[in-house]
Design a protein around this motif. Structure first.
Motif, mmCIF file in Angstrom:
data_model
loop_
_atom_site.group_PDB
_atom_site.id
_atom_site.type_symbol
_atom_site.label_atom_id
_atom_site.label_comp_id
_atom_site.label_asym_id
_atom_site.label_seq_id
_atom_site.Cartn_x
_atom_site.Cartn_y
_atom_site.Cartn_z
ATOM 1 N N UNK A 27 0.834 -1.210 0.000
ATOM 2 C CA UNK A 27 0.000 0.000 0.000
ATOM 3 C C UNK A 27 0.865 1.256 0.000
ATOM 4 N N UNK A 28 1.972 1.184 0.735
ATOM 5 C CA UNK A 28 2.875 2.340 0.795
ATOM 6 C C UNK A 28 3.510 2.604 -0.570
ATOM 7 N N UNK A 29 3.868 1.545 -1.282
ATOM 8 C CA UNK A 29 4.461 1.712 -2.616
ATOM 9 C C UNK A 29 3.457 2.334 -3.579
ATOM 10 N N UNK A 30 2.226 1.816 -3.573
ATOM 11 C CA UNK A 30 1.199 2.354 -4.480
ATOM 12 C C UNK A 30 0.905 3.813 -4.151
ATOM 13 N N UNK A 31 0.819 4.129 -2.865
ATOM 14 C CA UNK A 31 0.549 5.511 -2.466
ATOM 15 C C UNK A 31 1.677 6.448 -2.901
ATOM 16 N N UNK A 32 2.926 5.997 -2.737
ATOM 17 C CA UNK A 32 4.063 6.837 -3.130
ATOM 18 C C UNK A 32 4.080 7.073 -4.632
ATOM 19 N N UNK A 33 3.822 6.014 -5.410
ATOM 20 C CA UNK A 33 3.785 6.170 -6.868
ATOM 21 C C UNK A 33 2.642 7.095 -7.283
ATOM 22 N N UNK A 34 1.502 6.962 -6.622
ATOM 23 C CA UNK A 34 0.380 7.839 -6.943
ATOM 24 C C UNK A 34 0.701 9.298 -6.700
ATOM 25 N N UNK A 35 1.333 9.608 -5.557
ATOM 26 C CA UNK A 35 1.700 10.993 -5.275
ATOM 27 C C UNK A 35 2.780 11.484 -6.227
ATOM 28 N N UNK A 36 3.712 10.602 -6.593
ATOM 29 C CA UNK A 36 4.756 10.995 -7.540
ATOM 30 C C UNK A 36 4.161 11.308 -8.903
ATOM 31 N N UNK A 37 3.237 10.477 -9.368
ATOM 32 C CA UNK A 37 2.593 10.716 -10.660
ATOM 33 C C UNK A 37 1.798 12.021 -10.634
ATOM 34 N N UNK A 38 1.123 12.289 -9.522
ATOM 35 C CA UNK A 38 0.381 13.548 -9.400
ATOM 36 C C UNK A 38 1.320 14.744 -9.438
ATOM 37 N N UNK A 39 2.478 14.617 -8.791
ATOM 38 C CA UNK A 39 3.447 15.718 -8.773
ATOM 39 C C UNK A 39 3.997 15.980 -10.177
ATOM 40 N N UNK A 40 4.151 14.931 -10.984
ATOM 41 C CA UNK A 40 4.712 15.082 -12.330
ATOM 42 C C UNK A 40 3.644 15.317 -13.393
ATOM 43 N N UNK A 41 2.403 15.486 -12.981
ATOM 44 C CA UNK A 41 1.303 15.652 -13.932
ATOM 45 C C UNK A 41 1.498 16.893 -14.799
ATOM 46 N N UNK A 42 2.013 17.969 -14.218
ATOM 47 C CA UNK A 42 2.152 19.237 -14.950
ATOM 48 C C UNK A 42 3.546 19.438 -15.523
ATOM 49 N N UNK A 43 4.365 18.404 -15.493
ATOM 50 C CA UNK A 43 5.733 18.560 -16.011
ATOM 51 C C UNK A 43 5.716 18.675 -17.533
ATOM 52 N N UNK A 44 6.575 19.556 -18.049
ATOM 53 C CA UNK A 44 6.712 19.741 -19.494
ATOM 54 C C UNK A 44 8.156 19.434 -19.874
ATOM 55 N N UNK A 45 8.319 18.528 -20.794
ATOM 56 C CA UNK A 45 9.656 18.153 -21.233
ATOM 57 C C UNK A 45 10.286 19.283 -22.031
ATOM 58 N N UNK A 46 11.602 19.407 -21.889
ATOM 59 C CA UNK A 46 12.363 20.400 -22.643
ATOM 60 C C UNK A 46 13.164 19.677 -23.712
ATOM 61 N N UNK A 47 12.899 20.041 -24.962
ATOM 62 C CA UNK A 47 13.597 19.449 -26.100
ATOM 63 C C UNK A 47 13.527 17.927 -26.073
ATOM 64 N N UNK A 48 12.311 17.416 -25.868
ATOM 65 C CA UNK A 48 12.135 15.963 -25.812
ATOM 66 C C UNK A 48 12.511 15.324 -27.134
ATOM 67 N N UNK A 49 12.173 15.976 -28.248
ATOM 68 C CA UNK A 49 12.413 15.388 -29.565
ATOM 69 C C UNK A 49 13.898 15.203 -29.804
ATOM 70 N N UNK A 50 14.709 16.200 -29.403
ATOM 71 C CA UNK A 50 16.137 16.086 -29.635
ATOM 72 C C UNK A 50 16.728 14.954 -28.821
ATOM 73 N N UNK A 51 16.344 14.863 -27.535
ATOM 74 C CA UNK A 51 16.875 13.791 -26.701
ATOM 75 C C UNK A 51 16.409 12.437 -27.212
ATOM 76 N N UNK A 52 15.138 12.357 -27.590
ATOM 77 C CA UNK A 52 14.612 11.058 -27.993
ATOM 78 C C UNK A 52 15.190 10.613 -29.314
ATOM 79 N N UNK A 53 15.339 11.518 -30.260
ATOM 80 C CA UNK A 53 15.852 11.118 -31.553
ATOM 81 C C UNK A 53 17.314 10.731 -31.480
#
Length: 622
Positions: free
Chosen positions: A427-453
């Motif tokens: 339960x602690x693992x699921x809760x931690x992942x849930x809060x982490x995903x919520x924290x990263x919900x508004x994250x915007x990648x910088x130059x994702x295409x360049x890194x990925x390509x």
């Protein structure tokens, strides 16, 4: 522990022998590159060693003589600075306020000192005390014994005796340095034989690592500290502080002491600046000189020049300085970092001493997946989020999920398979992942295409290449943007629920209306109440490696529940998963979140194309 105690005791009681040997070994690391350079010029070994040792110790003795002469000159001038310093102390009393209290305390202390000095003096005649009777014995007559004037031999012995121990140590160091440089290859071969000739590769690697690391560390430190001391000396000379070369040399030497060496070297110049200057300008300029140079050296230049050449953690530097100072005194303080570097190198190459590298080295004690898993177990989403934001400075969010978080979930699954995780920790693992995903919900990648390509082996690079080729994001049909168009269902455990949360967020970032269900969504108690009315695609997530029977069973149940919702199985247990039999009417994506995301986008595109074809056929028929 008993062996360690015996070694420490031997180092302590045998310091008269071990200190010169340690100094000689470390100096040989410093001088060895110069000997090798002379050898490359076809100069014989003996001549090369003697020339390098002579020049090296000439420099050391010259600096020592300069320090002695400057200290002697300063000692003759100190009485003249006493009155200036007293006047400044009096002025400080007036600025601080409460002068009467300080003066009263000073008077009391002086009277107490006078009373203590005269406590053995006989009381005066009119003190009211009982006088001694006439029949008492007379007081003894004080006798003073004077030594005759010492002769020339006695004076010579008194001068030489304090210098005997340092000169002996210096002579031993010089002899050891000469013989170590002359017999360098022979000593190396003996160490290899002592460590075990059957493992020459590992011993040679350890010796080369220690030699290169110590030579680079010592030479760089000597050059850097010499420049620092020269800057201090020139600055103090311009300010007007007496004996500026002495304080520059002390600053150079004390900077070998980590963290606090420069601060210690600033104490005496500050006192002297306060005693010499008539005002406070000289003191303030001296303090500013040390602060600015130390900040520039420690925070800007040192990280650029040194980097991680020492290989020690900050805590290890403090502990080693304390330990070796307790063991060998001031010499141990200077030798603390090089000696600890040797221990770390040994720990990296000797399996039984690996704890030395773990405890003292600068390598991260845990890998990023191990760290995020440990934070999940501890229920600490804040530190996990900090690690994620640091990683995301140079990578995309999908890359973090695949390379860090998914590997952490795999570690958790390995422990869960062995029965090491109870329900509370899950339960602690699921809760931690849930809060982490919520924290990263508004994250915007910088130059994702360049890194990925740039990463040809990444699955996300395929999506990035498609978006980059069309100069616009992949178009998602409108019906896939509605809520619950894609439903991520955990396969069997709570760790699968954590994976479903991550995959649902990745889908939402690409425009899908995705949601994640709880861990027991496929159980008998909840499956009949599971709503699949508007679901276009069901993604079943597995962090473990499910059997074919379990996969077939899940697909059949989902097909009976909603035959129009196409199932997709995300098998995230390993990067190189064994081929799994593809169930009828289902699609399998193995390996990572990126593979599953690409399969989901492809499935949505196929369904959209099929719907468009059916619409055109209906229009043509009508």
């Amino acid at each position: 522990m008993a062996v360690a105690a015996l070694i420490i005791a031997a180092l302590y009681f045998g310091r008269e022998i071990f200190v010169p040997v340690a100094l000689a070994v470390l100096l040989s690391f410093v001088l060895a590159p110069f000997v090798m350079r002379l050898r490359s010029w076809r100069i014989p070994r003996t001549a090369s060693v003697l020339v390098v040792v002579f020049i090296g110790f000439s420099i050391i003795f010259s600096l020592g003589g300069l320090m002695v002469s400057q200290a002697s000159r300063l000692a003759g001038k100190l009485p003249g600075y006493q009155q200036t310093l007293s006047d400044k102390i009096e002025s400080l009393r007036g600025l601080m306020g409460g002068t009467e209290t300080l003066q009263q305390a000073t008077t009391v202390l002086k009277e107490l000192g006078t009373e203590l000095q005269h406590r053995d003096v006989a009381p005066p005649a009119d003190s009211g005390l009982v006088r001694p009777s006439s029949d008492t014995k007379p007081l003894p007559i004080p006798v003073e014994v004077r030594q005759p004037d010492p002769g020339a031999l006695t004076t010579l012995v008194a001068i030489i005796q304090p210098l005997l121990s340092p000169l002996t140590t210096t002579g031993i160091v010089v002899i050891f340095v000469v013989f170590i440089l002359l017999q360098r290859e022979d000593l190396r071969n003996r160490v290899v034989r002592l460590a075990g000739s059957e493992d020459i590769q590992r011993t040679t690697a350890a010796l080369d690592d220690a030699g290169k690391r110590l030579s680079k560390l010592f030479l760089t430190q000597i050059a850097f500290n010499a420049v620092f001391g020269l800057a201090i000396g020139i600055g103090l000379e311009l300010i007007g502080v007496p004996s500026a070369p002495l304080w520059g040399l002390i600053a150079m030497i004390m900077r070998f002491v980590p963290y606090i060496g420069a601060l210690i070297s600033a104490v005496f110049p500050l006192i002297l600046a306060a005693a010499v200057g008539s005002g406070w300008e000289m003191l303030l300029l001296t303090a500013a000189l040390f602060v600015v140079l130390e900040l520039l050296a420690g925070q800007v230049l040192e990280p650029l020049i040194f980097g991680h050449s020492s290989g020690l953690s900050p805590v290890a530097i403090i502990l080693s300085a304390s330990f070796w100072t307790w063991l060998w005194g001031p010499v141990g303080l200077v030798l603390a970092t090089p000696l600890t570097v040797c221990l770390v190198v040994v720990g990296r190459h000797v399996d039984r001493l690996k704890f030395l590298d773990i405890m003292l080295g600068d390598r991260p004690p845990l890998t990023p997946p191990q760290l995020v898993y440990q934070r999940m177990l501890a229920g600490d989403p804040m530190e996990a989020a900090e690690q994620a934001h640091t990683y995301l400075e140079d990578a995309s969010l999908e890359d973090y999920y695949d390379k860090i978080l998914l590997k952490g979930l795999r570690l958790a699954e390995a422990d869960h398979r062995l029965g090491h995780l109870n329900e509370e920790r899950l339960d602690r693992i699921v809760s931690t992942v849930g809060e982490l995903v919520t924290d990263l919900e508004t994250h915007h990648d910088v130059e994702v295409v360049q890194h990925a390509s740039a990463d040809e082996g990444s699955n996300i690079s395929v999506l990035a290449a498609i978006e980059h080729a069309s100069d616009q994001p992949i178009s998602i049909p409108e019906k896939w943007r509605s809520p619950r168009s894609v439903l991520c269902i955990p396969g069997s455990s709570k760790l699968d629920e954590a994976a479903a949360l991550v995959l649902a967020q990745m889908l939402r970032r690409h425009g899908f209306g995705a949601e994640a269900e709880k861990a027991d969504a496929l159980s008998m108690s909840r499956f009949f109440s599971l709503d699949l009315t508007d679901v276009l695609l069901v993604c079943v997530c597995y962090v473990d490696q499910p059997s074919s029977a379990k996969i077939q069973y899940a697909v059949r149940r989902l097909s009976r529940k909603n035959s129009s919702a196409r199932p997709l199985l995300a098998l995230l247990g390993t990067d190189n998963a064994t081929p799994v039999e593809n169930p009828v009417g289902a699609q399998i994506a193995q390996g990572s979140f990126g593979v599953a995301l690409e399969a989901l986008i492809q499935a949505a595109s196929d369904r959209y194309s099929d719907a468009a074809i059916e619409t055109k056929e209906m229009q043509a028929t009508s």
